[in-house]
Design a protein around this motif. Structure first.
Motif, PDB file in Angstrom:
ATOM      1  N   GLN A 181     -13.408  -1.496   4.806  1.00  0.00           N
ATOM      2  CA  GLN A 181     -12.129  -1.476   5.611  1.00  0.00           C
ATOM      3  C   GLN A 181     -10.759  -1.316   4.806  1.00  0.00           C
ATOM      4  O   GLN A 181      -9.541  -0.319   5.268  1.00  0.00           O
ATOM      5  CB  GLN A 181     -12.067  -2.534   6.361  1.00  0.00           C
ATOM      6  N   LEU A 182     -10.546  -2.064   3.697  1.00  0.00           N
ATOM      7  CA  LEU A 182      -8.552  -2.065   3.179  1.00  0.00           C
ATOM      8  C   LEU A 182      -8.909  -0.855   2.934  1.00  0.00           C
ATOM      9  O   LEU A 182      -7.571  -0.111   2.591  1.00  0.00           O
ATOM     10  CB  LEU A 182      -8.474  -3.286   2.224  1.00  0.00           C
ATOM     11  N   VAL A 183      -9.742  -0.087   1.986  1.00  0.00           N
ATOM     12  CA  VAL A 183     -10.193   0.944   1.209  1.00  0.00           C
ATOM     13  C   VAL A 183      -9.155   2.210   2.414  1.00  0.00           C
ATOM     14  O   VAL A 183      -8.756   3.325   1.515  1.00  0.00           O
ATOM     15  CB  VAL A 183     -11.289   1.593   0.203  1.00  0.00           C
ATOM     16  N   LEU A 184      -9.905   2.516   3.386  1.00  0.00           N
ATOM     17  CA  LEU A 184      -9.869   3.556   4.231  1.00  0.00           C
ATOM     18  C   LEU A 184      -8.296   3.310   5.190  1.00  0.00           C
ATOM     19  O   LEU A 184      -7.543   4.764   5.428  1.00  0.00           O
ATOM     20  CB  LEU A 184     -11.306   3.210   5.479  1.00  0.00           C
ATOM     21  N   LEU A 185      -7.959   1.873   4.736  1.00  0.00           N
ATOM     22  CA  LEU A 185      -6.525   1.373   5.172  1.00  0.00           C
ATOM     23  C   LEU A 185      -5.340   1.965   4.586  1.00  0.00           C
ATOM     24  O   LEU A 185      -4.129   2.722   5.488  1.00  0.00           O
ATOM     25  CB  LEU A 185      -5.975   0.412   5.583  1.00  0.00           C
ATOM     26  N   GLY A 186      -6.206   2.173   3.436  1.00  0.00           N
ATOM     27  CA  GLY A 186      -5.223   2.749   2.102  1.00  0.00           C
ATOM     28  C   GLY A 186      -4.974   4.896   2.035  1.00  0.00           C
ATOM     29  O   GLY A 186      -3.932   4.758   2.607  1.00  0.00           O
ATOM     30  N   LEU A 187      -6.353   5.093   2.319  1.00  0.00           N
ATOM     31  CA  LEU A 187      -6.522   6.468   2.429  1.00  0.00           C
ATOM     32  C   LEU A 187      -5.416   6.494   3.162  1.00  0.00           C
ATOM     33  O   LEU A 187      -4.845   7.681   3.726  1.00  0.00           O
ATOM     34  CB  LEU A 187      -8.242   6.694   2.759  1.00  0.00           C
ATOM     35  N   LEU A 188      -5.359   6.309   4.968  1.00  0.00           N
ATOM     36  CA  LEU A 188      -5.208   6.439   6.276  1.00  0.00           C
ATOM     37  C   LEU A 188      -3.494   6.393   5.710  1.00  0.00           C
ATOM     38  O   LEU A 188      -2.588   7.463   6.721  1.00  0.00           O
ATOM     39  CB  LEU A 188      -5.638   5.885   7.345  1.00  0.00           C
ATOM     40  N   THR A 189      -2.923   5.559   5.068  1.00  0.00           N
ATOM     41  CA  THR A 189      -1.934   5.789   4.914  1.00  0.00           C
ATOM     42  C   THR A 189      -1.575   6.335   4.267  1.00  0.00           C
ATOM     43  O   THR A 189       0.080   6.665   4.251  1.00  0.00           O
ATOM     44  CB  THR A 189      -1.689   3.647   4.221  1.00  0.00           C
ATOM     45  N   THR A 190      -2.041   6.703   3.260  1.00  0.00           N
ATOM     46  CA  THR A 190      -1.297   8.035   2.276  1.00  0.00           C
ATOM     47  C   THR A 190      -1.544   9.488   2.892  1.00  0.00           C
ATOM     48  O   THR A 190      -0.299  10.010   2.937  1.00  0.00           O
ATOM     49  CB  THR A 190      -1.952   8.206   1.099  1.00  0.00           C
ATOM     50  N   VAL A 191      -2.214   9.271   3.649  1.00  0.00           N
ATOM     51  CA  VAL A 191      -2.397  10.749   4.554  1.00  0.00           C
ATOM     52  C   VAL A 191      -1.633  11.082   5.517  1.00  0.00           C
ATOM     53  O   VAL A 191      -0.356  11.798   5.357  1.00  0.00           O
ATOM     54  CB  VAL A 191      -3.585  10.610   5.029  1.00  0.00           C
ATOM     55  N   ILE A 192      -0.761   9.817   6.458  1.00  0.00           N
ATOM     56  CA  ILE A 192       0.082   9.480   6.966  1.00  0.00           C
ATOM     57  C   ILE A 192       1.354   9.742   6.695  1.00  0.00           C
ATOM     58  O   ILE A 192       2.529  10.633   7.220  1.00  0.00           O
ATOM     59  CB  ILE A 192       0.033   8.281   7.684  1.00  0.00           C
ATOM     60  N   THR A 193       1.723   9.356   5.558  1.00  0.00           N
ATOM     61  CA  THR A 193       3.630   9.021   4.743  1.00  0.00           C
ATOM     62  C   THR A 193       3.479   9.928   3.635  1.00  0.00           C
ATOM     63  O   THR A 193       4.711  10.961   3.214  1.00  0.00           O
ATOM     64  CB  THR A 193       3.483   7.870   4.094  1.00  0.00           C
ATOM     65  N   GLN A 194       2.270  10.541   3.386  1.00  0.00           N
ATOM     66  CA  GLN A 194       2.525  11.784   2.230  1.00  0.00           C
ATOM     67  C   GLN A 194       2.886  11.697   1.087  1.00  0.00           C
ATOM     68  O   GLN A 194       3.666  12.054   0.220  1.00  0.00           O
ATOM     69  CB  GLN A 194       2.901  13.193   2.850  1.00  0.00           C
ATOM     70  N   SER A 195       2.796   9.601   0.129  1.00  0.00           N
ATOM     71  CA  SER A 195       2.774   9.203  -0.517  1.00  0.00           C
ATOM     72  C   SER A 195       1.927   8.034  -0.768  1.00  0.00           C
ATOM     73  O   SER A 195       1.925   7.061  -0.591  1.00  0.00           O
ATOM     74  CB  SER A 195       4.235   8.780  -0.309  1.00  0.00           C
ATOM     75  N   SER A 196       1.257   7.874  -2.452  1.00  0.00           N
ATOM     76  CA  SER A 196       0.864   7.218  -2.524  1.00  0.00           C
ATOM     77  C   SER A 196       1.486   6.168  -3.074  1.00  0.00           C
ATOM     78  O   SER A 196       1.465   5.105  -2.799  1.00  0.00           O
ATOM     79  CB  SER A 196      -0.473   7.288  -3.655  1.00  0.00           C
ATOM     80  N   GLY A 197       3.211   6.650  -3.369  1.00  0.00           N
ATOM     81  CA  GLY A 197       3.991   5.705  -4.120  1.00  0.00           C
ATOM     82  C   GLY A 197       4.388   5.038  -2.754  1.00  0.00           C
ATOM     83  O   GLY A 197       4.265   3.491  -3.190  1.00  0.00           O
ATOM     84  N   ALA A 198       4.878   4.779  -1.587  1.00  0.00           N
ATOM     85  CA  ALA A 198       4.731   4.182  -0.618  1.00  0.00           C
ATOM     86  C   ALA A 198       4.284   3.525  -0.487  1.00  0.00           C
ATOM     87  O   ALA A 198       4.589   1.654  -0.218  1.00  0.00           O
ATOM     88  CB  ALA A 198       5.295   4.889   0.710  1.00  0.00           C
ATOM     89  N   GLY A 199       2.601   3.234  -0.664  1.00  0.00           N
ATOM     90  CA  GLY A 199       2.250   2.673  -0.283  1.00  0.00           C
ATOM     91  C   GLY A 199       1.890   1.723  -1.157  1.00  0.00           C
ATOM     92  O   GLY A 199       1.574   0.895  -1.165  1.00  0.00           O
ATOM     93  N   VAL A 200       1.987   2.170  -2.758  1.00  0.00           N
ATOM     94  CA  VAL A 200       2.271   1.270  -3.567  1.00  0.00           C
ATOM     95  C   VAL A 200       3.184   0.105  -3.407  1.00  0.00           C
ATOM     96  O   VAL A 200       2.940  -1.332  -4.083  1.00  0.00           O
ATOM     97  CB  VAL A 200       1.536   1.700  -4.962  1.00  0.00           C
ATOM     98  N   ALA A 201       3.959   0.766  -3.720  1.00  0.00           N
ATOM     99  CA  ALA A 201       5.720   0.436  -3.220  1.00  0.00           C
ATOM    100  C   ALA A 201       5.718  -1.078  -1.936  1.00  0.00           C
ATOM    101  O   ALA A 201       5.412  -2.192  -2.056  1.00  0.00           O
ATOM    102  CB  ALA A 201       6.370   0.914  -3.071  1.00  0.00           C
ATOM    103  N   THR A 202       4.506  -0.969  -0.779  1.00  0.00           N
ATOM    104  CA  THR A 202       4.988  -1.544   0.360  1.00  0.00           C
ATOM    105  C   THR A 202       3.199  -2.742  -0.369  1.00  0.00           C
ATOM    106  O   THR A 202       3.790  -3.597   0.161  1.00  0.00           O
ATOM    107  CB  THR A 202       4.247  -0.723   1.538  1.00  0.00           C
ATOM    108  N   THR A 203       2.958  -2.367  -1.069  1.00  0.00           N
ATOM    109  CA  THR A 203       1.914  -3.673  -1.523  1.00  0.00           C
ATOM    110  C   THR A 203       2.632  -3.932  -2.004  1.00  0.00           C
ATOM    111  O   THR A 203       2.121  -5.788  -2.009  1.00  0.00           O
ATOM    112  CB  THR A 203       0.653  -2.847  -1.685  1.00  0.00           C
ATOM    113  N   LEU A 204       2.797  -4.197  -3.464  1.00  0.00           N
ATOM    114  CA  LEU A 204       3.469  -5.022  -4.336  1.00  0.00           C
ATOM    115  C   LEU A 204       4.505  -5.669  -3.729  1.00  0.00           C
ATOM    116  O   LEU A 204       4.774  -6.894  -4.238  1.00  0.00           O
ATOM    117  CB  LEU A 204       4.327  -4.074  -4.935  1.00  0.00           C
ATOM    118  N   ALA A 205       5.381  -5.366  -2.435  1.00  0.00           N
ATOM    119  CA  ALA A 205       6.451  -5.838  -1.822  1.00  0.00           C
ATOM    120  C   ALA A 205       5.745  -7.151  -1.411  1.00  0.00           C
ATOM    121  O   ALA A 205       5.972  -8.254  -1.234  1.00  0.00           O
ATOM    122  CB  ALA A 205       7.361  -5.018  -1.153  1.00  0.00           C
TER     123      ALA A 205
END
Length: 333
Positions: A181-205
Motif C-alpha cells: 500500500q505504501l509503495v502504491l501511495l509513493g507511485l501515485l504521489t510521483t504521478v500526481i506531482t511529476q516529481s519523485s524528488g518532492a516525494g523524497v523530500a516530503t518523506t525525509l521531512a
C-alpha cells in the motif's frame, strides 16, 4: 480554520515552494549546462558503463531524472542515439536521482539552512532581474535553490507531531500488504506531482519530524522510483519504435529494481537493528537515503553486464511490425 486544516495548508504550501524551487533550479542548471550536457550524453555512450556514468552525472547535475530521461528519449526518437545505447543512460539516471535525497538530508534537515535561504533568494532574484545572460541564469538557479529549502523547512514544521495521510496506524509497514500500500501511495504521489524528488523530500521531512516511521519511508521511496517511469512513457507517446522501446526499458528496469528493493527492505531493517541501531533511531533520514541509493546502485550493477540480453527482451516485448527490426543499429558511438 481547524488545526488539521491549517497543517494541511502549510504542508501544501511547503510542497508548492519545493516544486517551484525544483523547477527554477532545474531550468537554471539546464540553461547553464545546455549544449555541454547534450554533447556529453551523446559522446560518452560508447559502452553501457560509460552511458550509466553519463546518466548519473547528468541527473545529479540537473537534479531531475525526468530531464535526463526526456532528453534521452528525444535523442533516440531523433535517431542520433540507438535504443540499446540509451539504456545505460536510463539506468544511470536512477542513481543520479538519489542525489537530491542526500542534499535534503545533509543540508535541508541536519544543517537547517532555512535562515540563510531568504537572503539567498534576494540575491538570486536580484541577479535574475538586473543581470543578463549567464548572470540571470545563475540568479534563477540560486532562487530555485533557496525556494527548495524554504519549502523543506515548511514541510518539516507542518509535519511536526502530525502524521497527515502518512499515519503509521493507517499503513502498517510490518506486513507485506501494508508495504505494498505504501509503495502504491509513493507511485501515485510521483504521478500526481511529476516529481519523485518532492516525494523524497516530503518523506525525509516527515521522518525528521517523527510523523512517520523508517519502515514506512523505505516503502514509499520504492514507489517514488516506479512513479518516475510515467515521464518516459509520456515522452515516448507518438515517438519512434526505438523511443517507445527506451520508455518500456525504463519501466521494466524500474519494476525490477523496485522488486529487488521490496525484497531487501525487511533484510535491511534487520541488518540495521543488529549492526547499526543508532542510525535507524537517531538518523532515520540517513538510513532512508542509504537504502534509496543502495538499491538503485545494486539494480544497475546487476543489469548493466546484461544490457544486450535486456535490450533483446525489450525488443520481444515491443516487436517491430512483421517482426522486422527497424531500430537504430546497435552501437555505442
Amino acid at each position: 480554520m481547524t488545526s488539521a486544516g491549517g497543517v494541511l495548508l502549510k504542508a501544501a504550501g511547503g510542497l508548492g515552494l519545493f516544486l517551484l524551487g525544483m523547477s527554477l533550479m532545474t531550468e537554471g542548471l539546464r540553461s547553464l549546462a545546455g549544449g555541454r550536457l547534450r554533447q556529453g550524453l551523446l559522446r560518452f555512450t560508447r559502452s553501457p558503463w560509460s552511458g550509466a556514468v553519463s546518466g548519473a552525472l547528468a541527473t545529479a547535475l540537473l537534479q531531475s531524472s525526468s530531464a535526463t530521461t526526456v532528453a534521452t528519449v528525444g535523442f533516440v526518437s531523433a535517431g542520433v542515439l540507438s535504443f540499446q545505447a540509451s539504456l545505460g543512460i536510463i539506468f544511470g539516471a536512477n542513481i543520479g536521482s538519489t542525489g537530491l535525497g542526500w542534499l535534503v538530508a545533509l543540508l535541508g534537515i541536519k544543517l537547517n539552512l532555512s535562515q540563510l535561504m531568504l537572503p539567498l533568494l534576494l540575491v538570486g532574484a536580484t541577479l535574475r532581474v538586473l543581470g543578463r545572460g549567464r548572470q540571470a541564469q545563475v540568479g534563477i538557479t540560486l532562487a530555485g535553490f533557496a525556494l527548495l529549502f524554504t519549502g523543506i523547512d515548511a514541510l518539516q514544521q507542518s509535519m511536526a507531531g502530525h502524521g497527515l495521510l502518512l499515519d503509521p496506524g493507517r499503513f502498517d509497514a510490518g506486513t507485506v500488504i501494508g508495504r505494498l500500500q505504501l509503495v502504491l501511495l509513493g507511485l501515485l504521489t510521483t504521478v500526481i506531482t511529476q516529481s519523485s524528488g518532492a516525494g523524497v523530500a516530503t518523506t525525509l521531512a516527515a521522518l525528521a519530524a517523527g510523523a512517520i516511521a523508517l519502515p514506512q519511508g523505505l516503502a514509499l521511496v520504492i514507489g517514488f522510483d516506479v512513479g518516475t517511469t510515467i515521464t518516459a512513457i509520456l515522452a515516448a507517446v507518438g515517438g519512434s519504435l526505438s523511443a517507445r522501446r527506451t520508455a518500456v526499458g525504463h519501466v521494466v528496469f524500474n519494476l525490477f529494481t523496485a522488486g529487488l528493493a521490496f525484497t531487501l527492505l525487511p533484510l535491511y531493517l534487520g541488518a540495521l537493528e543488529q549492526w547499526w541501531p543508532s542510525l535507524g533511531r537517531q538518523d532515520p533520514e540517513f538510513a532512508l537515503t542509504v537504502f534509496h541509493t543502495g538499491f538503485n546502485i545494486t539494480g544497475v550493477l546487476l543489469v548493466l553486464p546484461f544490457t544486450e540480453p535486456f535490450a533483446d527482451l525489450i525488443r520481444r516485448l515491443l516487436p517491430a511490425d512483421g517482426d522486422r527490426t527497424v531500430d537504430a543499429p546497435v552501437s555505442y558511438t
